[in-house]
Design an enzyme around this catalytic site. Structure first.
Site, short mmCIF file in Angstrom:
data_model
loop_
_atom_site.label_atom_id
_atom_site.label_comp_id
_atom_site.label_asym_id
_atom_site.label_seq_id
_atom_site.Cartn_x
_atom_site.Cartn_y
_atom_site.Cartn_z
N HIS A 115 -9.41 1.32 4.87
CA HIS A 115 -8.14 1.49 5.58
C HIS A 115 -8.36 2.45 6.75
O HIS A 115 -9.16 3.38 6.63
CB HIS A 115 -7.07 2.04 4.62
CG HIS A 115 -5.71 2.03 5.23
ND1 HIS A 115 -5.29 3.00 6.11
CD2 HIS A 115 -4.69 1.15 5.11
CE1 HIS A 115 -4.05 2.69 6.51
NE2 HIS A 115 -3.67 1.58 5.92
N GLU A 143 -6.80 4.86 7.79
CA GLU A 143 -6.59 6.28 7.47
C GLU A 143 -7.82 6.86 6.77
O GLU A 143 -8.13 8.04 6.92
CB GLU A 143 -5.32 6.43 6.61
CG GLU A 143 -4.07 6.24 7.48
CD GLU A 143 -2.86 5.65 6.76
OE1 GLU A 143 -2.81 5.69 5.52
OE2 GLU A 143 -1.96 5.14 7.46
N SER A 159 3.44 -2.21 10.26
CA SER A 159 4.88 -2.32 10.55
C SER A 159 5.50 -3.66 10.13
O SER A 159 6.41 -4.16 10.79
CB SER A 159 5.16 -2.03 12.03
OG SER A 159 4.81 -0.69 12.34
N LYS A 170 0.08 4.29 -0.27
CA LYS A 170 -0.52 5.51 0.32
C LYS A 170 -0.27 6.70 -0.62
O LYS A 170 -0.23 6.51 -1.82
CB LYS A 170 0.01 5.75 1.74
CG LYS A 170 -0.09 4.47 2.59
CD LYS A 170 0.12 4.67 4.05
CE LYS A 170 -0.03 3.34 4.77
NZ LYS A 170 0.02 3.44 6.22
N GLU A 218 -5.39 -4.81 10.59
CA GLU A 218 -4.35 -3.82 10.78
C GLU A 218 -4.61 -3.04 12.07
O GLU A 218 -5.41 -2.10 12.07
CB GLU A 218 -4.31 -2.83 9.61
CG GLU A 218 -4.01 -3.46 8.27
CD GLU A 218 -3.40 -2.44 7.32
OE1 GLU A 218 -2.28 -2.66 6.86
OE2 GLU A 218 -4.05 -1.40 7.05
N GLY A 256 2.70 2.17 10.75
CA GLY A 256 3.72 3.21 10.64
C GLY A 256 4.45 3.52 11.93
O GLY A 256 5.15 4.53 12.02
N ASN A 316 0.87 -1.18 0.00
CA ASN A 316 0.00 0.00 0.00
C ASN A 316 0.90 1.23 0.00
O ASN A 316 1.52 1.55 1.02
CB ASN A 316 -0.89 -0.03 1.25
CG ASN A 316 -1.66 1.25 1.46
OD1 ASN A 316 -1.74 2.10 0.57
ND2 ASN A 316 -2.24 1.41 2.65
P1 PGA Z 1 2.99 0.28 7.54
O1 PGA Z 1 1.50 0.53 6.98
O2 PGA Z 1 3.46 -1.01 6.95
O3 PGA Z 1 3.76 1.46 7.07
O4 PGA Z 1 2.86 0.20 9.03
C1 PGA Z 1 0.62 -0.53 6.76
C2 PGA Z 1 -0.68 -0.04 6.19
O5 PGA Z 1 -1.14 1.04 6.58
O6 PGA Z 1 -1.29 -0.70 5.32
#
Ligand code: PGA
Length: 226
Positions: free
Chosen positions: A85, A87, A189, A10, A153, A159, A8
């Protein structure tokens, strides 16, 4: 066992970065299913690997300025679309109901939705994880036998460099397995150093990778770890 490894991106990436990734992945021999979800502007064109989008509209078409429909994504060559997601849930106030509508729209247009669920730090600390995940799954997943993927997640693991213990991941995925037959991904992560252990965990069918999917040097070790 073949694993699903989805990146992903983003709101990151350029055409040059994507071409670099394509070139690097072209040399990799793997049975695993690799998917890259770059920003909308980088969909389309020739891609040697499967691509997906990061969101789609809950509506089929019409006066929704700035939105991109599932049909448009399909036409651009996308095969998958991430929906719900954290976010999107957090910054765009997307409810479980909206997420389900998006997933249904994706399925109706030939895309496989990757439906994300996950608890916040507070919910995790107060022991509500299973309850939250169960509720999100019940309310966000379309009532269909069609192809979907569900990604667990934990919001606090995205992150941050923090990941749940393997016992916690096992516990959550075991519970998710009682709720849906869909392939189950873990995200938050994930990196080369923890990918094998995470994907070796029962009921983990793959990973959804954010930061570590942007560069071949970070992403390829994850692909090769299983
Ligand atoms: P990350 O994000 O691997 O940077 O923690 C995962 C995600 O948001 O899909």
């Amino acid at each position: 066992m073949v694993k699903i490894i989805a990146g992903n991106w983003k709101m990151n990436g350029t055409r040059e970065m994507l071409d670099t990734m394509y070139a690097a992945l072209a040399d990799i021999k793997t049975e695993n299913k690799i998917i890259i979800c770059p920003p909308f502007t980088l969909l389309g064109g020739q891609s040697p690997i499967v691509i997906g989008a990061q969101d789609c509209s809950a509506n089929e078409s019409g006066a929704y300025t700035g939105e991109v429909s599932a049909k448009m994504l399909f036409e651009s060559g996308a095969k998958y679309v991430i929906v719900g997601h954290s976010e999107r849930r957090q910054y765009h106030n997307e409810s479980n109901e909206t997420v389900r509508a998006k997933a249904e729209r994706a399925l109706a247009n030939g895309l496989t939705p990757i439906i994300c669920v996950g608890e916040t730090k507070e919910q995790f600390e107060s022991g509500q994880t299973l309850e939250i995940i169960e509720n999100q799954i019940r309310e966000s997943i379309p009532n269909t036998e069609s192809d979907i993927i569900v990604a667990y997640e934990p919001v606090w693991a995205i992150g941050t460099g923090l990941i749940p213990t393997m016992e916690d991941i096992t516990r959550v995925h075991k519970h998710m397995r009682t709720l849906t037959p869909a392939p189950l991904l873990y995200g938050g992560s994930v990196k080369g150093s923890n990918a094998a252990e995470i994907m070796g965990t029962e009921n983990v069918d793959g990973v959804l990778v954010g930061g570590a999917s942007l560069k071949p040097d970070d992403f390829i070790p994850i692909i090769k770890s299983v």
